[in-house]
Design an enzyme around this catalytic site. Structure first.
Site, PDB file in Angstrom:
ATOM      1  N   TYR A 158     -14.684  13.567  62.876  1.00 37.59           N
ATOM      2  CA  TYR A 158     -13.354  13.683  63.499  1.00 37.59           C
ATOM      3  C   TYR A 158     -12.268  13.179  62.540  1.00 37.59           C
ATOM      4  O   TYR A 158     -11.223  13.820  62.364  1.00 37.59           O
ATOM      5  CB  TYR A 158     -13.375  12.868  64.799  1.00 37.59           C
ATOM      6  CG  TYR A 158     -12.105  12.936  65.617  1.00 37.59           C
ATOM      7  CD1 TYR A 158     -11.799  14.069  66.367  1.00 37.59           C
ATOM      8  CD2 TYR A 158     -11.223  11.855  65.669  1.00 37.59           C
ATOM      9  CE1 TYR A 158     -10.636  14.121  67.140  1.00 37.59           C
ATOM     10  CE2 TYR A 158     -10.077  11.901  66.432  1.00 37.59           C
ATOM     11  CZ  TYR A 158      -9.788  13.038  67.170  1.00 37.59           C
ATOM     12  OH  TYR A 158      -8.644  13.083  67.934  1.00 37.59           O
ATOM     13  N   LYS A 162      -9.143  15.319  61.025  1.00 38.24           N
ATOM     14  CA  LYS A 162      -7.749  14.954  61.308  1.00 38.24           C
ATOM     15  C   LYS A 162      -6.996  14.584  60.030  1.00 38.24           C
ATOM     16  O   LYS A 162      -5.787  14.796  59.931  1.00 38.24           O
ATOM     17  CB  LYS A 162      -7.708  13.813  62.334  1.00 38.24           C
ATOM     18  CG  LYS A 162      -8.219  14.231  63.721  1.00 38.24           C
ATOM     19  CD  LYS A 162      -7.336  15.296  64.340  1.00 38.24           C
ATOM     20  CE  LYS A 162      -7.751  15.690  65.735  1.00 38.24           C
ATOM     21  NZ  LYS A 162      -6.873  16.710  66.327  1.00 38.24           N
TER      22      LYS A 162
HETATM   23  P1  NAP Z   1      -9.025  17.095  75.904  1.00 34.29           P
HETATM   24  O1  NAP Z   1      -8.484  16.524  77.151  1.00 34.29           O
HETATM   25  O2  NAP Z   1     -10.472  16.982  75.604  1.00 34.29           O
HETATM   26  O3  NAP Z   1      -8.565  18.635  75.789  1.00 34.29           O
HETATM   27  C1  NAP Z   1      -8.907  19.387  74.665  1.00 34.29           C
HETATM   28  C2  NAP Z   1      -8.411  20.786  74.853  1.00 34.29           C
HETATM   29  O4  NAP Z   1      -8.758  21.556  73.676  1.00 34.29           O
HETATM   30  C3  NAP Z   1      -9.057  21.476  76.037  1.00 34.29           C
HETATM   31  O5  NAP Z   1      -8.085  22.246  76.702  1.00 34.29           O
HETATM   32  C4  NAP Z   1     -10.117  22.366  75.383  1.00 34.29           C
HETATM   33  O6  NAP Z   1     -10.377  23.551  76.158  1.00 34.29           O
HETATM   34  C5  NAP Z   1      -9.409  22.753  74.098  1.00 34.29           C
HETATM   35  N1  NAP Z   1     -10.323  23.238  73.072  1.00 34.29           N
HETATM   36  C6  NAP Z   1     -11.372  22.579  72.516  1.00 34.29           C
HETATM   37  N2  NAP Z   1     -11.968  23.367  71.601  1.00 34.29           N
HETATM   38  C7  NAP Z   1     -11.272  24.523  71.577  1.00 34.29           C
HETATM   39  C8  NAP Z   1     -11.385  25.730  70.846  1.00 34.29           C
HETATM   40  N3  NAP Z   1     -12.358  25.886  69.929  1.00 34.29           N
HETATM   41  N4  NAP Z   1     -10.506  26.731  71.058  1.00 34.29           N
HETATM   42  C9  NAP Z   1      -9.498  26.587  71.981  1.00 34.29           C
HETATM   43  N5  NAP Z   1      -9.346  25.468  72.722  1.00 34.29           N
HETATM   44  C10 NAP Z   1     -10.224  24.455  72.516  1.00 34.29           C
HETATM   45  O7  NAP Z   1      -8.312  16.457  74.614  1.00 34.29           O
HETATM   46  P2  NAP Z   1      -6.928  15.677  74.465  1.00 34.29           P
HETATM   47  O8  NAP Z   1      -7.220  14.238  74.551  1.00 34.29           O
HETATM   48  O9  NAP Z   1      -5.877  16.273  75.302  1.00 34.29           O
HETATM   49  O10 NAP Z   1      -6.644  15.969  72.912  1.00 34.29           O
HETATM   50  C11 NAP Z   1      -5.803  17.017  72.490  1.00 34.29           C
HETATM   51  C12 NAP Z   1      -5.618  16.880  70.993  1.00 34.29           C
HETATM   52  O11 NAP Z   1      -5.086  15.598  70.693  1.00 34.29           O
HETATM   53  C13 NAP Z   1      -6.915  16.995  70.190  1.00 34.29           C
HETATM   54  O12 NAP Z   1      -6.667  17.659  68.974  1.00 34.29           O
HETATM   55  C14 NAP Z   1      -7.277  15.559  69.929  1.00 34.29           C
HETATM   56  O13 NAP Z   1      -8.082  15.406  68.791  1.00 34.29           O
HETATM   57  C15 NAP Z   1      -5.909  14.955  69.739  1.00 34.29           C
HETATM   58  N6  NAP Z   1      -5.858  13.518  69.941  1.00 34.29           N
HETATM   59  C16 NAP Z   1      -6.195  12.973  71.140  1.00 34.29           C
HETATM   60  C17 NAP Z   1      -6.140  11.593  71.285  1.00 34.29           C
HETATM   61  C18 NAP Z   1      -6.493  10.916  72.575  1.00 34.29           C
HETATM   62  O14 NAP Z   1      -6.557   9.680  72.587  1.00 34.29           O
HETATM   63  N7  NAP Z   1      -6.728  11.618  73.655  1.00 34.29           N
HETATM   64  C19 NAP Z   1      -5.754  10.791  70.200  1.00 34.29           C
HETATM   65  C20 NAP Z   1      -5.414  11.382  69.001  1.00 34.29           C
HETATM   66  C21 NAP Z   1      -5.457  12.759  68.889  1.00 34.29           C
HETATM   67  P3  NAP Z   1     -11.885  23.865  76.675  1.00 34.29           P
HETATM   68  O15 NAP Z   1     -12.242  22.785  77.618  1.00 34.29           O
HETATM   69  O16 NAP Z   1     -11.744  25.222  77.295  1.00 34.29           O
HETATM   70  O17 NAP Z   1     -12.754  23.879  75.457  1.00 34.29           O
END
Ligand code: NAP
Length: 250
Positions: A158, A162
């Protein structure tokens, strides 16, 4: 930019940070294309589409597609443009984790995360950038992570994905700034979503201790930063990484 209504495509927008970005951009007046991948996300994406049209008075469409596939990303970008007429903002948000220590990490586990997070960002940019360059206007916002800047034990795949997004952002910002397209990244810290829901109370308490603002972030905290970088207020900002992490990186 001309007077037509602006349009944003948000990847992985059926829930979490992506859904918050779609909501915020719709509130700011953008027509929004909501990307989702799986059957299980279809209903959430459709409900969000209805909500945005009803509550924000904008046009919203759902575009299915796996960002990790080059052709699938191409079709998804094309579907958004076909249905909404143009593409002004791309938010590369779709992402996954598959954690484990490097010593035990399989090749598949590494590749899957890098192919989705970094490969997916490249694929969507690759297909959106020619459109934005041609119209001489565009805003690309890539969702990185504090983990890509500082690392995190158990997340080598990851962190690599990133960190790669930051390099991709900086290089592309240099390439296409002259065409009126900005490329920036947002690096969230720990945000309350499904992705972090697996953390138990003890882990959250330990984490919170390292955060200056003493709380996990909310999805709207990230969406506000994305909306700013997508707005005309940010028209002289490119190649930047904006931390939204409550001070965890200090
Ligand atoms: P989440 O709740 O797990 O949601 C992830 C989303 O990405 C879901 O809608 C999922 O849809 C979609 N997705 C995954 N693989 C995909 C693909 N191959 N093609 C199209 N859609 C895809 O994650 P989140 O926490 O909101 O995170 C969103 C972003 O922020 C990510 O890039 C994550 O790395 C980043 N981020 C999150 C955090 C945190 O603390 N939450 C911190 C830093 C960065 P499906 O379920 O249909 O696959």
């Amino acid at each position: 930019m001309n007077e037509e209504q602006r349009t944003a495509l948000v990847t992985g927008a059926s829930r979490g940070i992506g859904a918050a970005c779609a909501r915020r951009l719709a509130r700011d007046g953008f027509n929004v294309a909501i990307n989702y991948r799986s059957d299980s996300s279809r209903q959430a994406a459709e409900e969000l589409r209805e909500e945005l049209e009803r509550d924000c008075g904008v046009r919203a469409v759902c575009v299915r597609g796996d960002v990790a596939g080059f052709e699938s990303a191409k079709d998804m970008v094309a579907a958004a443009v076909e249905q909404l007429g143009r593409l002004d903002v791309l938010v590369n948000n779709a992402g996954i984790t598959q954690d484990g220590l490097l010593m035990r990490m399989s090749e598949e586990q590494f590749e899957r995360v890098v192919d989705t997070n970094l490969g997916g960002t490249f694929n969507c940019m690759r297909h959106a950038v020619p459109i934005m360059c041609k119209q001489r206007y565009g805003r690309i916002v890539n969702i990185s992570s504090v983990v890509g800047e500082r690392g995190n034990a158990g997340q080598a795949n990851y962190a690599a994905s990133k960190a790669g997004i930051i390099g991709l952002t900086l290089a592309t910002a240099k390439e296409i700034g002259g065409r009126g397209v900005t490329v920036n990244a947002v690096a969230p810290g720990f945000i309350e979503t499904d992705m972090t829901a697996a953390l138990d109370e003890k882990a959250v308490a330990a984490l919170t201790g390292h955060i200056s603002l003493k709380r996990l972030g909310a999805v709207d905290d990230v969406a506000a930063a994305v909306a700013f970088l997508a707005s005309d207020d940010a028209s002289y900002i490119t190649g930047q990484v904006l931390g939204v992490d409550g001070g965890i990186s200090l």
